[in-house]
Design an enzyme around this catalytic site. Structure first.
Site, PDB file in Angstrom:
ATOM      1  N   GLU A   1       0.666  -1.348   0.020  1.00 15.52           N
ATOM      2  CA  GLU A   1      -0.059   0.026  -0.157  1.00 15.52           C
ATOM      3  C   GLU A   1       0.890   1.152  -0.166  1.00 15.52           C
ATOM      4  O   GLU A   1       1.097   1.660   0.915  1.00 15.52           O
ATOM      5  CB  GLU A   1      -0.795  -0.033   1.207  1.00 15.52           C
TER       6      GLU A   1
ATOM      7  N   HIS B   1      -4.782  -4.407  -0.883  1.00 14.29           N
ATOM      8  CA  HIS B   1      -4.341  -3.309  -1.582  1.00 14.29           C
ATOM      9  C   HIS B   1      -3.440  -3.641  -2.378  1.00 14.29           C
ATOM     10  O   HIS B   1      -3.745  -3.551  -3.641  1.00 14.29           O
ATOM     11  CB  HIS B   1      -3.740  -2.209  -0.465  1.00 14.29           C
TER      12      HIS B   1
END
Length: 321
Positions: A158, A183
């Site tokens: 992320e 993510h």
């Protein structure tokens, strides 16, 4: 507000409301990520007692069963919910070892409820996955010895950085045989990793609204999802911190649709199907939920035809360009 939900009755009401929100948003099945740590324990309603992680799991199981029974009586469908054991990546190695042991213990006590393990928290301020490799490998050995299936479902990648420690979590997640990646925003900058994700059938849990709010992309048109889909990397759409962001899973799907001209109903359908295929459901559970999802999808498509078929004969008025 967090303190208010730390009492048993409030947490029970919150759990029921969460499931009812899923149903209202036409979600047939969910996997949630409570944060399991000693400071997150609940209090009994009189404030004198404490409820630990096992007690929290028991409350979730009881409220899930009660809420599903009430939904059935109202002729509404919800296929079920499972819990991913989460603990902060800022923990020391000995704390992670204790958490992994508790995860195994809770899986043995709640085999149909607990479904995976994750580390959560800001990656750049926490520890990288490689910091805990000995603990993770020992955990996998113990799971094998006890014939337990507890996949890693790591939050990682992320970031907008390339080549640093946070970016490196993606490589370690692959080596640790993660089932899904939360993510995984940095993966679009790694063509080789995209090929490996595809080859190993590792799904990316994409969270469009969260990525916008946290600054990974200024607008949805700049999101990495179209790149992943163009490379046939399996992806799912997820609502991250939905209560905090005042959004729902429907909002995330909407952002995906308007963010790329390449996205259409076929794309939506594939994203939904991947979410079922890469879930932690048993084959029997997946069969049941998929059948209900297909029924709801067919009704949705028919609604589109009934509501908007007149557009076939519609001619837009001339405009200046």
């Amino acid at each position: 507000m967090k303190g208010l939900f730390a009492y048993e009755s409030a947490f029970r009401n919150y759990t029921r409301a969460c499931i009812e929100d899923f149903v209202a948003d036409n979600i047939q099945y969910a996997e949630i990520r409570p944060n399991f740590m000693s400071t997150n324990s609940l209090k009994t309603d009189d404030g004198t007692g404490s409820i630990g992680n096992e007690g929290i799991m028991n409350i979730i199981e009881e409220e899930l069963e009660k809420t599903m029974e009430n939904l059935r009586k109202q002729d509404q469908y919800f296929g079920g919910m499972k819990v991913i054991y989460c603990t902060p990546r800022s923990f020391r190695r000995d704390q992670i070892e204790v958490a992994l042991e508790e995860c195994i213990d809770l899986k043995q006590k709640y085999p149909n409820l607990l479904c995976g393990f994750d580390l959560v928290g800001h990656e750049e301020m926490g520890n990288e996955l490689r910091h805990f490799v000995p603990e993770f490998l020992n955990f996998q050995r113990k799971c094998k010895d006890h014939k337990l299936d507890i996949p890693f479902l790591f939050h990682c990648g992320e970031t907008l950085q390339v080549g640093d420690e946070v970016d490196g979590n993606l490589f370690d997640a692959i080596l640790l045989n993660a089932k899904r990646i939360g993510h995984g925003y940095a993966i679009a900058r790694h063509p080789l990793l995209m090929e490996i994700f595809k080859e190993k059938n590792i799904a990316i849990e994409s969270c469009p609204i969260s990525n916008e709010i946290l600054g990974l992309t200024p607008v949805m048109a700049g999101h990495h999802l179209p790149i992943l889909l163009a490379n046939d990397v399996p992806c799912t759409i997820n609502s991250d911190n939905a209560t905090f962001y005042r959004s729902s899973l429907s909002h995330d799907f909407y952002q995906v649709m308007i963010g790329s001209k390449a996205m259409n109903l076929h794309g939506w359908k594939q994203l939904a199907k991947w979410s079922l295929e890469h879930s932690c459901m048993t084959p029997l559970e997946r069969e049941s939920v998929t059948a209900e999802w297909q029924k709801q999808w067919d009704l949705f498509c028919q609604w589109i035809v009934d509501e908007y078929s007149w557009l076939d004969n519609w001619t837009p008025s001339p405009r200046r360009h």
